[in-house]
Design a protein around this motif. Structure first.
Motif, mmCIF file in Angstrom:
data_model
loop_
_atom_site.group_PDB
_atom_site.id
_atom_site.type_symbol
_atom_site.label_atom_id
_atom_site.label_comp_id
_atom_site.label_asym_id
_atom_site.label_seq_id
_atom_site.Cartn_x
_atom_site.Cartn_y
_atom_site.Cartn_z
ATOM 1 N N ASP A 149 0.813 -1.218 0.000
ATOM 2 C CA ASP A 149 0.000 0.000 0.000
ATOM 3 C C ASP A 149 0.855 1.282 0.000
ATOM 4 N N TRP A 150 2.160 1.159 -0.184
ATOM 5 C CA TRP A 150 3.054 2.313 -0.202
ATOM 6 C C TRP A 150 2.766 3.173 -1.424
ATOM 7 N N GLU A 151 2.716 4.489 -1.225
ATOM 8 C CA GLU A 151 2.475 5.410 -2.335
ATOM 9 C C GLU A 151 3.796 5.925 -2.874
ATOM 10 N N GLY A 152 3.976 5.846 -4.183
ATOM 11 C CA GLY A 152 5.157 6.399 -4.828
ATOM 12 C C GLY A 152 6.317 5.419 -4.904
ATOM 13 N N HIS A 153 7.424 5.942 -5.395
ATOM 14 C CA HIS A 153 8.631 5.144 -5.611
ATOM 15 C C HIS A 153 9.800 5.912 -4.995
ATOM 16 N N PRO A 154 10.340 5.430 -3.858
ATOM 17 C CA PRO A 154 11.241 6.224 -3.033
ATOM 18 C C PRO A 154 12.585 6.618 -3.638
ATOM 19 N N LEU A 155 13.062 5.975 -4.694
ATOM 20 C CA LEU A 155 14.354 6.383 -5.253
ATOM 21 C C LEU A 155 14.221 7.343 -6.429
ATOM 22 N N ARG A 156 13.003 7.756 -6.730
ATOM 23 C CA ARG A 156 12.848 8.810 -7.739
ATOM 24 C C ARG A 156 13.300 10.130 -7.129
ATOM 25 N N LYS A 157 13.939 10.945 -7.924
ATOM 26 C CA LYS A 157 14.478 12.198 -7.398
ATOM 27 C C LYS A 157 13.405 13.213 -7.028
ATOM 28 N N ASP A 158 12.187 13.047 -7.548
ATOM 29 C CA ASP A 158 11.122 13.978 -7.175
ATOM 30 C C ASP A 158 10.306 13.455 -5.991
ATOM 31 N N TYR A 159 10.722 12.370 -5.392
ATOM 32 C CA TYR A 159 10.042 11.824 -4.229
ATOM 33 C C TYR A 159 10.418 12.644 -3.003
ATOM 34 N N PRO A 160 9.447 13.049 -2.175
ATOM 35 C CA PRO A 160 9.771 13.871 -0.997
ATOM 36 C C PRO A 160 10.693 13.127 -0.031
ATOM 37 N N VAL A 161 11.649 13.815 0.532
ATOM 38 C CA VAL A 161 12.634 13.213 1.420
ATOM 39 C C VAL A 161 11.960 12.507 2.614
ATOM 40 N N GLU A 162 10.907 13.095 3.137
ATOM 41 C CA GLU A 162 10.223 12.495 4.278
ATOM 42 C C GLU A 162 8.983 11.720 3.859
ATOM 43 N N GLY A 163 8.823 11.452 2.595
ATOM 44 C CA GLY A 163 7.673 10.676 2.110
ATOM 45 C C GLY A 163 6.441 11.551 1.971
#
Length: 165
Positions: A149-163
């Motif tokens: 259920d995680w939203e997004g992809h954490p190693l993308r550079k536009d991903y927020p640092v704190e999620g």
């Protein structure tokens, strides 16, 4: 001792066994090359990656019979945004080659190499999970590190640092 400058001219590198094999098969498949610090990188068009890997795996002159890694780089904000990188090893020849496929952000998808190397399964799932790159034809493409259920992809550079909150 100073480093030699990288060689990016295809004409100078066309005698390398992997480059020669791919160029003889389909010169349009090779979009670029780079030889730097005794390492060969071949840029392959995304529509040709599976067939290129099959050719390199089965070629008796340069059998790149081991896929050691699949990874990805996010070049945001540049386009094409992603580079999927395949590290191949020829065990008999003790030689390595790196294949790169560039993908734009509008459709970050490439053919799965799981039918060629079953070990690509987990590498591709990791790249999908952390970068959002899809591998068409993958037998079981779902998250491997992050919760379902995680939203997004954490190693993308536009991903927020704190999620996302």
């Amino acid at each position: 001792m100073p480093l030699a400058p990288p060689i990016t001219d295809l004409e100078q590198l066309k005698n390398h066994p992997a480059v020669a094999r791919l160029m003889n098969w389909n010169s349009d498949a090779v979009t670029g090359v780079k030889f730097d610090r005794e390492e060969m990188t071949i840029y392959v068009g995304r529509d040709h990656i599976r067939k290129a890997c099959i050719l390199l795996k089965e070629d008796p002159a340069c059998p790149f019979n081991f896929l050691s890694d699949v990874t990805c780089v996010d070049l945001y904000p540049s386009e094409p945004r992603f580079e999927v990188i395949y590290h191949l090893l020829s065990i008999p020849n003790k030689e390595r080659v790196r294949l790169k496929v560039r993908l734009n952000s509008a459709s970050p998808a490439v053919e799965s190499l799981t039918p060629v190397w079953p070990g690509a399964n987990y590498f591709e799932r990791e790249v999908f999970d952390l970068f959002g790159v899809r591998f068409t034809g993958h037998p079981y493409l779902r998250r491997i590190l992050m919760p379902e259920d995680w939203e997004g992809h954490p190693l993308r550079k536009d991903y927020p640092v704190e999620g996302y909150r």
